[in-house]
Design an enzyme around this catalytic site. Structure first.
Site, PDB file in Angstrom:
ATOM      1  CG  ASP A 165     -24.671  63.798  24.628  1.00 24.09           C
ATOM      2  OD1 ASP A 165     -24.938  62.327  24.774  1.00 24.09           O
ATOM      3  OD2 ASP A 165     -25.160  64.215  25.878  1.00 24.09           O
TER       4      ASP A 165
ATOM      5  CE1 TYR B 200     -25.264  56.006  22.488  1.00 24.34           C
ATOM      6  CE2 TYR B 200     -26.718  56.826  20.968  1.00 24.34           C
ATOM      7  CZ  TYR B 200     -26.054  56.642  22.563  1.00 24.34           C
ATOM      8  OH  TYR B 200     -26.585  57.300  23.762  1.00 24.34           O
ATOM      9  CD  GLU B 201     -19.594  54.742  12.767  1.00 19.90           C
ATOM     10  OE1 GLU B 201     -19.338  55.157  13.134  1.00 19.90           O
ATOM     11  OE2 GLU B 201     -19.512  54.740  11.612  1.00 19.90           O
TER      12      GLU B 201
ATOM     13  CG  ASP C 103     -28.482  59.351  13.794  1.00 16.48           C
ATOM     14  OD1 ASP C 103     -27.550  60.141  14.637  1.00 16.48           O
ATOM     15  OD2 ASP C 103     -29.044  58.721  13.798  1.00 16.48           O
TER      16      ASP C 103
HETATM   17  N1  SAM Z   1     -19.247  58.191  21.477  1.00 13.66           N
HETATM   18  C1  SAM Z   1     -20.088  57.139  21.931  1.00 13.66           C
HETATM   19  C2  SAM Z   1     -20.892  56.409  20.624  1.00 13.66           C
HETATM   20  O1  SAM Z   1     -20.548  56.561  19.678  1.00 13.66           O
HETATM   21  O2  SAM Z   1     -21.242  55.085  20.375  1.00 13.66           O
HETATM   22  C3  SAM Z   1     -21.204  57.468  22.903  1.00 13.66           C
HETATM   23  C4  SAM Z   1     -22.515  58.644  21.981  1.00 13.66           C
HETATM   24  S1  SAM Z   1     -23.467  59.208  23.518  1.00 13.66           S
HETATM   25  C5  SAM Z   1     -24.447  59.367  22.615  1.00 13.66           C
HETATM   26  C6  SAM Z   1     -22.755  60.979  23.972  1.00 13.66           C
HETATM   27  C7  SAM Z   1     -21.801  60.142  24.982  1.00 13.66           C
HETATM   28  O3  SAM Z   1     -21.252  61.426  25.253  1.00 13.66           O
HETATM   29  C8  SAM Z   1     -22.436  60.008  26.383  1.00 13.66           C
HETATM   30  O4  SAM Z   1     -21.976  58.557  27.092  1.00 13.66           O
HETATM   31  C9  SAM Z   1     -22.718  61.154  27.467  1.00 13.66           C
HETATM   32  O5  SAM Z   1     -22.166  61.123  28.999  1.00 13.66           O
HETATM   33  C10 SAM Z   1     -20.831  61.545  27.078  1.00 13.66           C
HETATM   34  N2  SAM Z   1     -21.236  63.149  26.822  1.00 13.66           N
HETATM   35  C11 SAM Z   1     -22.008  63.932  26.423  1.00 13.66           C
HETATM   36  N3  SAM Z   1     -21.745  65.174  27.062  1.00 13.66           N
HETATM   37  C12 SAM Z   1     -20.745  65.339  27.031  1.00 13.66           C
HETATM   38  C13 SAM Z   1     -19.794  65.637  28.688  1.00 13.66           C
HETATM   39  N4  SAM Z   1     -20.099  67.284  28.089  1.00 13.66           N
HETATM   40  N5  SAM Z   1     -18.127  65.875  28.499  1.00 13.66           N
HETATM   41  C14 SAM Z   1     -18.133  64.498  28.815  1.00 13.66           C
HETATM   42  N6  SAM Z   1     -18.908  63.379  27.725  1.00 13.66           N
HETATM   43  C15 SAM Z   1     -20.264  63.841  27.326  1.00 13.66           C
END
Ligand code: SAM
Length: 212
Positions: free
Chosen positions: A117, A194-195, A153
Site C-alpha cells: 500500500d 496485482y502484478e 508499479d
Molecule cells: N501482495 C499482493 C499482490 O501483490 O497482489 C497484494 C497487494 S495489496 C495492494 C496489499 C495487501 O497488503 C493488502 O491485502 C493489505 O491488506 C495488506 N497490508 C497492507 N498493510 C499491511 C500491514 N501493515 N500488515 C499486513 N498486511 C498489510
C-alpha cells in the site's frame, strides 16, 4: 486491497490449521512449527496469496509464511489452499507493525513485499512497508546474508523505497525499472495478483533486491 467484509471470515480463520494463531508464542521457534530446518521466507501484505501459493508449490524445500492484515482477504488465500494444501505454506493474520513480536533473530531468510500500500500522505510514510522504519524492523529478524525483494508499479512509492535504503544501512543487489523486459531479473518471476492486473494495463513493474 480491502474486500467486502465477508461474514464468518474470522470464524473460518480461527478454526483453520493453516493459520498460525497467537504467532507471538512461536517467536524463535518457527523451525519447530514446520518440523524441519528448511529456510523460511515471508511475504508481508500477501493479499489473496497467489504469489506465495505458486512459490511454495514450486519450492517444497523452502517454508513460506504469508502475512495479511485483513481476515476477508486472508480467507481467499485459505480457500485456494483447500483445493490442494501445501505443507510448506502457513499464514498469519496480523498487522506488520507487530512483526517484531513474532520473529526472532535470524529466523527469516527472505522477505517479499509485493505491491505494498502506498500511503500517499507524507505523514503516513512510516506505515509504508519499505520505509526505513520497517527496514530497521526487518533488520532484526532477517538472516545476516538474507535479502528483501520488493515489486510495485507505483513509481512514487518505488522512488521513496530506493531513497530509504542508505540511511537504513541497506544496499541494492539488483534493480530494474521494467521487470518484464529485464531478462535477468524476470527469470523465474512469479506474478502476484496485482502484478497481473497492472502489467496487463501496460504499467511497467519496478523491482529491487536489497541486502544490508
Ligand atoms: N501482495 C499482493 C499482490 O501483490 O497482489 C497484494 C497487494 S495489496 C495492494 C496489499 C495487501 O497488503 C493488502 O491485502 C493489505 O491488506 C495488506 N497490508 C497492507 N498493510 C499491511 C500491514 N501493515 N500488515 C499486513 N498486511 C498489510
Amino acid at each position: 486491497m480491502r474486500l467486502r467484509n465477508i461474514k464468518g471470515a474470522r470464524d473460518v480463520i480461527a478454526e483453520s490449521p493453516l493459520v498460525v494463531h497467537e504467532p507471538e508464542k512461536r517467536k524463535g521457534k518457527w523451525k519447530e512449527v514446520f518440523g524441519n530446518d528448511h529456510p523460511i521466507r515471508i511475504e508481508i501484505g500477501m493479499g489473496k496469496g497467489k504469489f506465495l501459493y505458486e512459490l511454495a508449490g514450486k519450492n517444497p524445500q523452502i517454508n513460506y509464511i504469508g502475512i495479511e492484515k485483513y481476515s476477508s482477504v486472508l480467507l481467499r488465500a485459505l480457500q485456494k489452499m483447500e483445493v490442494q494444501p501445501l505443507e510448506n505454506l502457513l499464514f498469519i493474520r496480523m498487522d506488520a507493525e507487530e512483526i517484531l513480536e513474532v520473529f526472532g533473530t535470524e529466523e527469516v531468510e527472505r522477505i517479499y513485499l509485493n505491491f505494498s500500500d502506498p500511503w500517499p500522505k507524507d505523514r503516513h510514510a512510516k506505515r509504508r512497508l519499505p520505509s526505513k522504519e520497517f527496514l530497521s524492523r526487518y533488520d532484526q529478524f532477517l538472516q545476516k546474508d538474507g535479502m528483501l525483494e520488493f515489486k510495485t508499479d507505483n513509481r512514487k512509492l518505488f522512488d521513496f523505497a530506493v531513497g530509504e535504503l542508505s540511511a537504513a544501512g541497506w544496499e541494492t543487489v539488483n534493480i530494474t525499472y521494467d521487470l518484464h523486459h529485464d531478462s535477468e531479473m524476470a527469470e523465474g518471476n512469479v506474478m502476484t495478483e496485482y502484478e497481473e492486473k497492472f502489467s496487463s494495463q501496460g504499467n511497467p513493474i519496478y523491482k529491487y533486491i536489497i541486502k544490508r
